[in-house]
Design an enzyme around this catalytic site. Structure first.
Site, mmCIF file in Angstrom:
data_model
loop_
_atom_site.group_PDB
_atom_site.id
_atom_site.type_symbol
_atom_site.label_atom_id
_atom_site.label_comp_id
_atom_site.label_asym_id
_atom_site.label_seq_id
_atom_site.Cartn_x
_atom_site.Cartn_y
_atom_site.Cartn_z
ATOM 1 N N CYS A 36 -62.148 1.012 16.711
ATOM 2 C CA CYS A 36 -62.887 0.628 15.506
ATOM 3 C C CYS A 36 -62.520 -0.798 15.067
ATOM 4 O O CYS A 36 -62.881 -1.752 15.737
ATOM 5 C CB CYS A 36 -62.662 1.653 14.394
ATOM 6 S SG CYS A 36 -63.883 1.532 13.055
ATOM 7 N N HIS A 85 -64.134 6.641 16.915
ATOM 8 C CA HIS A 85 -62.770 7.140 16.712
ATOM 9 C C HIS A 85 -62.486 8.313 17.650
ATOM 10 O O HIS A 85 -62.830 9.458 17.342
ATOM 11 C CB HIS A 85 -62.583 7.585 15.262
ATOM 12 C CG HIS A 85 -62.493 6.456 14.287
ATOM 13 N ND1 HIS A 85 -61.291 5.874 13.925
ATOM 14 C CD2 HIS A 85 -63.457 5.790 13.613
ATOM 15 C CE1 HIS A 85 -61.528 4.898 13.061
ATOM 16 N NE2 HIS A 85 -62.827 4.828 12.859
ATOM 17 N N GLU A 113 -59.729 9.734 18.155
ATOM 18 C CA GLU A 113 -58.642 10.567 17.646
ATOM 19 C C GLU A 113 -59.106 11.719 16.764
ATOM 20 O O GLU A 113 -58.363 12.682 16.549
ATOM 21 C CB GLU A 113 -57.626 9.710 16.869
ATOM 22 C CG GLU A 113 -58.104 9.158 15.532
ATOM 23 C CD GLU A 113 -58.856 7.840 15.630
ATOM 24 O OE1 GLU A 113 -58.942 7.133 14.614
ATOM 25 O OE2 GLU A 113 -59.365 7.527 16.723
#
Length: 514
Positions: free
Chosen positions: A79, A167, A169
């Site tokens: 990001c 993202h 994660e």
């Protein structure tokens, strides 16, 4: 050589999630402020740049010298990290026509690129940015796009450098873990040797070397962290460890005796100290949450100091500080989420050095280490409990009477959760990460008991599911369970005439109310 991934934190709320995902790959990682890269550390095998609340064009935006690691070890920008790399290396980042937030799908990606190895067509990812990369550096090429984001991912053609605007994660990036595995294991070459067994073996040897023949004092709380810390230290130095359990008067009902009994058979030398009167006196009239924590932390150290002076040959104070404690107590944006009384060092007058053997572990890793040490289920599976205890579950002034009310309500709640067996045969208690009752002293509501009108306080019940406490979702407790608990609290706990259930997730809410 101990391999590690460095995660440079640019202030994103999900930086800690990156760390958790890397640890799940049995790889050690360290989260550092964006400007604290350990130049020259030979153990670093890769670098990840996190997201950020800032735009790369903001005057206050965090910046890092990429030459410290780009071209030296593999790098992954996420990001803001991807946008910062693009902007720094000659690409272009502009404000998006509309904020790109939520689910998206990779309409195209380079399946031959090692970062996307094993990805399925139209894999779902999660976007969250206001800027977008409109041109990538000349030395890079696009390796993934979505319907709205042409430069969803790019890679350098000259050095081991990758960047993604989504993202990986977060849970909603369905193959995010695979992407991080491709980077950490395949690209960076992690040998995946970070495990509970290796941690215990390495840490015990380090503790023996660090502590020598010195005596150590440890503050026990009855929780998982301090319990595992005590057993780990006991394995390293044996009877040179003295444990002190301070009762500040805001523990759960009968907790003091239960905790003292729980350590029988573990071979620990435990001293119990009842200091509740001091804590109640110093908290009188205090309603501000952060001030409560600081007073309890200060008093805890004072009581500890008085007890420590009786052990004249002690040289160390050990604490069960874990990684989320440290992360939440420090913020590169200047905002502390909350302070922890076991974070931040010791007063000079204590004259003790600090030992924190669990400081790099997340909560689930602490439990795995506990099992590796052979500790019993009833200690390992205990829900987390805040150091300040019920003081941060009473919204308002702390008094012994209010604590007693909350203890009774909480005891009903937790005891029923421990007894409730779900359809799969598992205890409801074991399905929940953390649970507790909260007393709202500043709110009173009308009720009817018999023919009498009541005007009393509500109790809020909180229960969450989580892996590491960095993020948490409210637990979907069975209605029959909630009904029984609510009915019993209202009928048996004097001063309570209403029970509510908290359905807030973290973020944006925290697990504790204060």
């Amino acid at each position: 050589m101990k391999q590690k991934i460095i995660i440079l934190d640019f202030g994103s709320q999900t930086t800690q999630l990156i760390g958790r995902r890397v640890r799940e790959l049995d790889t050690f990682c360290e989260i550092l402020p964006y400007n604290k890269f350990p130049v020259g550390d030979p153990d670093v095998i890769g670098v990840i740049l996190s997201g950020s609340p800032y735009s790369v064009h903001d005057p206050e935006a965090f910046k890092v010298d990429l030459s410290q690691f780009v071209g030296k070890v593999p790098v992954l920008g996420i990001c803001y990290g991807a946008q910062f790399i693009a902007n720094t290396l000659g690409g272009k980042v502009e404000k998006a026509d509309s904020r790109e937030y939520g689910r998206a799908h990779l309409e195209s990606f380079d399946a031959s690129n090692p970062l996307f190895r094993g990805f399925e067509p139209h894999s779902q990812v999660w976007m969250s940015h206001g800027d977008t990369i409109t041109a990538i550096p000349e030395s890079c090429r696009v390796i993934a796009s979505t319907a709205d984001v042409t430069n969803a991912a790019y890679a350098s053609t000259e050095v081991p450098l990758w960047a993604v605007q989504f993202h990986p994660e977060v849970f909603h990036s369905l193959q995010g873990k695979e992407l991080l595995r491709n980077f950490v294991v395949d690209i960076c070459g992690s040998t995946q040797d970070w495990s509970p067994a290796s941690f215990v073996e390495t840490t015990v040897e380090q503790l023996k070397e660090q502590l020598g023949n010195d005596r150590v004092i440890l503050g026990l709380s009855g929780g998982v962290d301090s319990s595992v810390c005590a057993v780990l230290l006991n394995r390293a130095i044996g009877d040179r460890l003295t444990c002190i359990f301070v009762d500040h008067g805001m523990l759960r009902k009968n907790e003091f005796n239960k905790v003292m009994d729980a350590y029988k058979g573990l071979g620990l030398n435990v001293i119990g100290v009842d200091a509740s009167s001091k804590f109640f006196a110093d908290l009188k009239g205090v309603t501000e949450p952060e001030l409560k924590r600081k007073i309890i932390g200060r008093d805890f150290v004072e009581v500890f100091n008085a007890e420590a002076k009786k052990i004249t040959d002690a040289r160390w104070l050990a604490q069960g500080t874990i990684y989320p404690d440290r992360i939440e107590s420090l913020s590169i944006t200047g905002m502390t989420i909350k302070s922890h009384h076991n974070v931040g060092g010791l007063p000079k007058e204590m004259k003790l050095k600090l030992c924190e053997p669990l400081q790099w572990l997340f909560k689930d890793e602490v439990r795995r280490v506990g099992y590796q040490l052979g500790m019993p289920d009833h200690l390992i599976k205990r829900h987390p409990f805040p150091g300040p205890g019920l003081a941060v579950r009473i919204l308002g002034d702390i008094t012994p009477e209010r604590v007693a009310v909350l203890q009774d309500a909480d005891d009903i709640y937790i005891s029923h959760m421990e007894k409730y067996i779900c359809e799969d045969g598992e205890r409801l208690y074991d399905k929940v990460w953390q649970a507790g009752a909260v007393l709202l002293t500043s709110v009173r509501s009308v009720g009817v008991m018999g023919d009498e009108r009541t005007y009393e306080n509500p109790i809020a019940l909180r229960a969450v599911t989580s892996m590491d406490a960095m993020t948490a979702d409210w637990a979907h407790l069975p209605y029959d369970f909630l009904a029984k608990v609510s009915n019993e609290i209202i009928n048996k706990v004097k001063g309570v005439n209403r029970v509510c259930y908290d359905i807030s997730s973290k973020p944006p809410s925290t697990i504790e109310w204060e």
